[in-house]
Motif scaffolding. Structure first.
Motif, PDB file in Angstrom:
ATOM      1  N   ILE A 136       7.890  60.298 -25.214  1.00  0.00           N
ATOM      2  CA  ILE A 136       6.997  59.568 -25.214  1.00  0.00           C
ATOM      3  C   ILE A 136       6.052  59.687 -24.139  1.00  0.00           C
ATOM      4  N   GLN A 137       4.888  60.311 -24.527  1.00  0.00           N
ATOM      5  CA  GLN A 137       3.959  60.310 -23.408  1.00  0.00           C
ATOM      6  C   GLN A 137       2.493  59.664 -23.820  1.00  0.00           C
ATOM      7  N   SER A 138       2.025  59.532 -25.209  1.00  0.00           N
ATOM      8  CA  SER A 138       0.928  58.973 -25.438  1.00  0.00           C
ATOM      9  C   SER A 138       1.150  58.149 -26.717  1.00  0.00           C
ATOM     10  N   TRP A 139       0.355  57.523 -27.184  1.00  0.00           N
ATOM     11  CA  TRP A 139       0.169  56.374 -27.937  1.00  0.00           C
ATOM     12  C   TRP A 139       0.376  57.122 -29.543  1.00  0.00           C
ATOM     13  N   ALA A 178       4.377  50.676 -30.082  1.00  0.00           N
ATOM     14  CA  ALA A 178       3.117  50.479 -29.104  1.00  0.00           C
ATOM     15  C   ALA A 178       2.865  49.066 -28.744  1.00  0.00           C
ATOM     16  N   SER A 179       3.301  48.344 -29.655  1.00  0.00           N
ATOM     17  CA  SER A 179       2.790  46.921 -29.558  1.00  0.00           C
ATOM     18  C   SER A 179       4.145  45.942 -29.568  1.00  0.00           C
ATOM     19  N   GLU A 180       4.080  44.608 -29.215  1.00  0.00           N
ATOM     20  CA  GLU A 180       5.267  43.892 -29.390  1.00  0.00           C
ATOM     21  C   GLU A 180       5.371  43.335 -31.024  1.00  0.00           C
ATOM     22  N   ALA A 181       4.225  43.317 -31.497  1.00  0.00           N
ATOM     23  CA  ALA A 181       4.291  42.824 -32.920  1.00  0.00           C
ATOM     24  C   ALA A 181       4.899  43.901 -33.799  1.00  0.00           C
ATOM     25  N   PHE A 248      14.226  47.519 -21.469  1.00  0.00           N
ATOM     26  CA  PHE A 248      14.828  48.841 -21.246  1.00  0.00           C
ATOM     27  C   PHE A 248      13.829  49.854 -20.987  1.00  0.00           C
ATOM     28  N   SER A 249      12.654  49.743 -21.587  1.00  0.00           N
ATOM     29  CA  SER A 249      11.365  50.787 -21.289  1.00  0.00           C
ATOM     30  C   SER A 249      10.855  50.426 -19.672  1.00  0.00           C
ATOM     31  N   SER A 250      11.259  49.421 -19.295  1.00  0.00           N
ATOM     32  CA  SER A 250      10.943  49.089 -17.843  1.00  0.00           C
ATOM     33  C   SER A 250      11.881  49.904 -16.952  1.00  0.00           C
ATOM     34  N   ALA A 251      13.180  49.674 -17.422  1.00  0.00           N
ATOM     35  CA  ALA A 251      14.470  50.272 -16.587  1.00  0.00           C
ATOM     36  C   ALA A 251      14.302  51.703 -16.600  1.00  0.00           C
ATOM     37  N   GLN A 252      14.131  52.456 -17.896  1.00  0.00           N
ATOM     38  CA  GLN A 252      14.271  53.606 -18.239  1.00  0.00           C
ATOM     39  C   GLN A 252      12.563  54.359 -18.133  1.00  0.00           C
ATOM     40  N   ASN A 253      11.636  53.771 -17.712  1.00  0.00           N
ATOM     41  CA  ASN A 253      10.308  54.268 -17.388  1.00  0.00           C
ATOM     42  C   ASN A 253       9.704  54.876 -18.918  1.00  0.00           C
ATOM     43  N   ILE A 254       9.824  54.065 -19.848  1.00  0.00           N
ATOM     44  CA  ILE A 254       9.531  54.598 -21.284  1.00  0.00           C
ATOM     45  C   ILE A 254       7.824  54.170 -21.037  1.00  0.00           C
ATOM     46  N   ALA A 259      -4.575  54.239 -26.341  1.00  0.00           N
ATOM     47  CA  ALA A 259      -5.774  54.826 -26.825  1.00  0.00           C
ATOM     48  C   ALA A 259      -7.264  54.651 -25.940  1.00  0.00           C
ATOM     49  N   GLU A 260      -6.895  53.902 -24.809  1.00  0.00           N
ATOM     50  CA  GLU A 260      -8.016  53.433 -23.992  1.00  0.00           C
ATOM     51  C   GLU A 260      -7.828  54.235 -22.616  1.00  0.00           C
ATOM     52  N   GLY A 261      -6.642  55.111 -22.705  1.00  0.00           N
ATOM     53  CA  GLY A 261      -6.280  55.942 -21.575  1.00  0.00           C
ATOM     54  C   GLY A 261      -5.530  55.141 -20.392  1.00  0.00           C
ATOM     55  N   GLU A 262      -4.995  54.011 -20.947  1.00  0.00           N
ATOM     56  CA  GLU A 262      -4.272  53.344 -19.942  1.00  0.00           C
ATOM     57  C   GLU A 262      -2.982  53.339 -20.049  1.00  0.00           C
ATOM     58  N   LEU A 263      -1.763  53.142 -19.156  1.00  0.00           N
ATOM     59  CA  LEU A 263      -0.368  53.243 -19.286  1.00  0.00           C
ATOM     60  C   LEU A 263       0.257  52.052 -19.663  1.00  0.00           C
ATOM     61  N   GLU A 264       0.993  52.064 -20.504  1.00  0.00           N
ATOM     62  CA  GLU A 264       1.791  50.935 -21.148  1.00  0.00           C
ATOM     63  C   GLU A 264       3.163  51.059 -21.312  1.00  0.00           C
ATOM     64  N   LEU A 265       4.043  50.134 -20.932  1.00  0.00           N
ATOM     65  CA  LEU A 265       5.416  50.055 -21.326  1.00  0.00           C
ATOM     66  C   LEU A 265       5.520  49.930 -23.056  1.00  0.00           C
ATOM     67  N   ALA A 266       6.501  50.853 -23.630  1.00  0.00           N
ATOM     68  CA  ALA A 266       6.865  50.734 -24.713  1.00  0.00           C
ATOM     69  C   ALA A 266       7.575  49.711 -25.168  1.00  0.00           C
ATOM     70  N   GLN A 267       7.439  49.038 -26.269  1.00  0.00           N
ATOM     71  CA  GLN A 267       8.442  47.900 -26.979  1.00  0.00           C
ATOM     72  C   GLN A 267       9.548  48.757 -27.799  1.00  0.00           C
ATOM     73  N   THR A 268      10.989  48.037 -27.269  1.00  0.00           N
ATOM     74  CA  THR A 268      11.859  48.970 -27.979  1.00  0.00           C
ATOM     75  C   THR A 268      12.626  47.945 -29.220  1.00  0.00           C
ATOM     76  N   THR A 269      13.370  48.641 -29.701  1.00  0.00           N
ATOM     77  CA  THR A 269      14.552  47.781 -30.490  1.00  0.00           C
ATOM     78  C   THR A 269      15.787  48.546 -30.658  1.00  0.00           C
TER      79      THR A 269
END
Length: 510
Positions: A136-139, A178-181, A248-254, A259-269
């Motif tokens: 995972i690199q981009s939205w 990409a989103s919590e929802a 886990f995305s924070s611990a594993q650097n996911i 779309a705005e070019g900013e880095l975000e942590l992925a939301q996982t299940t």
């Protein structure tokens, strides 16, 4: 007085009855390794049916199957403290890669010690999270929706076949969003997949809802479960679905570029069910004659037993039964061809009949010379084995009529098993308990099968919740979940006295 096929009844000793069903139905046996079992063909055939039906449902929601290694570097777990703490006591660890002879025994070679210990997979969030961080690199790479069928190892202290074993089989789904929802929607979507699968395929009624804080999966933000009621009134957690947020995305650097070019942590299940479901099927549907398998998951839905007598006319009887088998295969039920087996093993017909009764084959057909002469078959339905007079309910039916009605009969058996279990569960959930003393009384030792109790609670947290959990432990009780369809809470929490915010199920559990 009915003489049942098993030598122990559910009423006399439910735990011994459960073991007897597994043994007499040829489901599984001890392996020689503590907590591990050999799953025999009939038991594994049921698991294969569960796999196939559930896999279709998982793929229908857009997920793809893949596979990850059995061995996971210890450092992967150390990145997420809460997760490793939750599994630390159950981890099997590999430290060496070679054995040598010493004093006539095989021992680990001191020269073959691994630079980093490897954990035998207890669950795969850490290793899959590491892969997600590469993928995972981009939205545009999101969502990632994967599932794997695998075995896992958790070194259990107290084991019981299918219910709690050191090694078991399961599927585990893992997704990134990409989103919590979107991730929360995925969590609930898969919970519903499990709920509908249990009800429709296993004929096992369940209650779906959210677990309280103390019952969450290690590292999860929210955990949801389906809970099934066994015939002894205890609960079985039959499947779970977890919203992991960014733990886990924070611990594993996911991370991904939005779309705005900013880095975000992925939301996982993550979400999974296991061979524990088979234990649930046994304890929900079994009777004092053995297992009763819902037709949807039965490896063989109809078993034909010719009553052979080692006589010349036996071949004509076998041919008659083969024709019956071929006729049945032309029909479909539950969207698949009817699965009919012709049992030609060299054994007495009565022994084979009772063997299939104990295995729980939905329909057993006996065919003797008299049946063949009259173009009939003798039909035994596993969902209703005896007549009112206590004798075996073996109905003589015209062969053509049986062939025409076989699919409806299988549908009827599937529905009957579900209805019996549903009525039993609904009748054994109490909702009238309004204080802790009432809860104690409901689960008094004199009440052997108390079922479940749904009560008001205030959703305490932290130390306050710990006190409540300790009070329940003293009664050998646990919180199960907050039913998604529970009525609104009114009044005070029976544990804290504070205003209730929801209703929660309390039960003894496996």
């Amino acid at each position: 007085m009915i003489k049942h096929a098993l030598n122990v009844t559910r009423e006399a000793d439910f735990a011994a009855w459960y073991q007897a069903v597994i043994s007499e139905a040829d489901m599984a046996e001890e392996s020689g390794v503590r907590g591990c079992m050999v799953i025999r063909p009939w038991g594994y055939g049921i698991w294969e049916r569960i796999q196939r039906l559930l896999d279709d449902r998982i793929k229908a929601t857009g997920h793809e199957n893949c596979y990850f290694p059995l061995f996971i570097p210890l450092s992967y777990f150390e990145k997420e403290a809460e997760h490793v703490d939750g599994f630390a006591k159950e981890m099997a660890v590999v430290t060496h890669h070679r054995l040598v002879q010493k004093d006539g025994r095989l021992v680990p070679d001191p020269e073959a010690k691994l630079e980093e210990p490897l954990v035998v997979r207890p669950t795969s969030e850490t290793v899959i999270g590491t892969a997600f961080s590469r993928w995972i690199q981009s939205w545009r790479d999101l969502p990632v929706l994967i599932n794997q069928w695998a075995n896992v190892v958790r070194w259990e202290m107290r084991t019981r076949m299918f219910l709690r074993t050191s090694e078991f089989l399961w599927q585990e789904g893992h997704t990134a969003h990409a989103s919590e929802a979107e991730a929360r929607e995925e969590t609930l979507k898969m919970l519903e997949v499990y709920r509908s699968f249990a009800e429709d395929c296993l004929a096992m009624p369940v209650v779906a809802g959210e677990k309280p804080e103390n019952e969450r999966f290690p590292g999860a933000v929210s955990t949801y479960s389906i809970e099934a009621m066994m015939q002894d009134g205890k609960a079985l957690q039959a499947g779970t679905s977890h919203f992991l947020g960014t733990t886990f995305s924070s611990a594993q650097n996911i991370r991904f570029q939005n779309a705005e070019g900013e880095l975000e942590l992925a939301q996982t299940t993550s979400w999974g069910v296991s061979t524990r479901m088979i234990g649930g099927v046994i304890m929900v549907h079994g009777d004092d004659d053995g297992l009763r398998v819902p037709p949807r998951i039965a490896p063989w839905q109809i078993v034909i037993v010719p009553m052979l007598r080692d006589q010349p006319e036996d071949q004509a009887l076998v041919d008659y039964c083969k024709t019956l088998q071929q006729e049945l295969a032309l029909f479909s039920v539950f969207g698949e061809p009817v699965r009919a087996l012709l049992d030609l093993r060299p054994a007495k017909a009565a022994g084979k009949r009772w063997g299939w009764v104990k295995k729980g084959a939905p329909i057993v057909i006996e065919v003797g010379g008299r049946d063949m002469a009259g173009a009939n078959v003798s039909v035994i339905r596993r969902d209703r084995l005896y007549r009112e007079d206590g004798k075996l309910d073996s109905a003589v039916v015209a062969r053509a009529q049986f062939v025409d009605e076989a699919t409806q009969m299988l549908e009827s058996i599937q529905l009957a098993l579900h209805m019996q279990a549903r009525e039993r569960m609904d009748a054994n959930i109490r909702r009238d308990v309004t204080d802790f003393a009432g809860l104690e009384a409901a689960f008094a030792e004199s009440n052997r099968y108390p079922g479940w109790v749904e009560v008001n609670w205030s959703k305490p947290s932290g130390a306050e919740l710990d006190k409540v959990v300790d009070r329940l432990k003293a009664l050998k009780l646990t919180f199960r979940n907050v039913p998604g369809d529970a009525a609104a809470a009114e009044g005070a929490c029976i544990f804290t006295g504070a205003p209730a915010v929801e209703r929660i199920l309390v039960a003894r559990a496996y």
